[in-house]
Enzyme design. Sequence first.
Site: not given
Length: 257
Positions: A2-3, A58, A247
């Site tokens: 989730p962002e 977040k 990433r």
Amino acid sequence: MPELPEVESAVQRLRTAASGKKIAKVSVLHPALKRRLSPARARSLRGARIRDVERRGKHQLFHLDDGRVLHAHFRMTGDWLMGRADDELPRFARATIDFTDGSRVVLEDPRALSTLDLHAADAPPELGLGPEPSDPALTAAFFHAALSKKRGPIKPVLLDQRVIAGLGNIYAAESLWHSRISPETPASSLSVAQVRALLAAIRRVIKRATGTRYTDSSVSRLAVYDRVGKPCRRDKTPIERIVQAGRSTYYCPTCQR
Ligand SMILES: [Zn+2]
């Protein structure tokens, strides 16, 4: 993962389900969560009323009427499930908040990396966050000045929550594609015009995100994320994947310079 848009969507659902309600019981079910929020501290929440739920980056902050703050973060796979206190618990229930009206909010999280922390009224959480993308004070000039102080390529810098709050791996890559900036461009070398385009792209990408439960389930809408080998939506060049700061980064080697 989730962002900002997904957390915003969760907070909106949570606000509807929990704002103004009085807590009857908080149960912490997972050992890792119990180390952060002990059974005694969870018991201390009984009788507190939830004044409001706020999103910062977040992070999710439950503001209680006694000034305390319950701070939640989904990390990888957390989400809220709303129901009744007598519903059967889902398999990956990690914590539950029961309200005096018989309703319940469940923290569900298959990977159990979500966090819950309780902060005293005189010690609010220090999140160390940069501005929200929607903050009008975040101008191109301000953002350019912030980026000019950072070392290294722009993509990992966009994930630094102290620079801008709420971006994660997906929307950082998407924003760079929309603004035609290579993820490998040194952050400090971007021109004001590029930063203006980047900021506009970040705002557009976040606004357009529907905030469904997982961005990954709707990758078909995305321009570059998880589309390695697929044609760029602008010029048909196959999308490439590189690894930056551990990433994956997806980008078009032709139209992102
Ligand atoms: Zn392209």
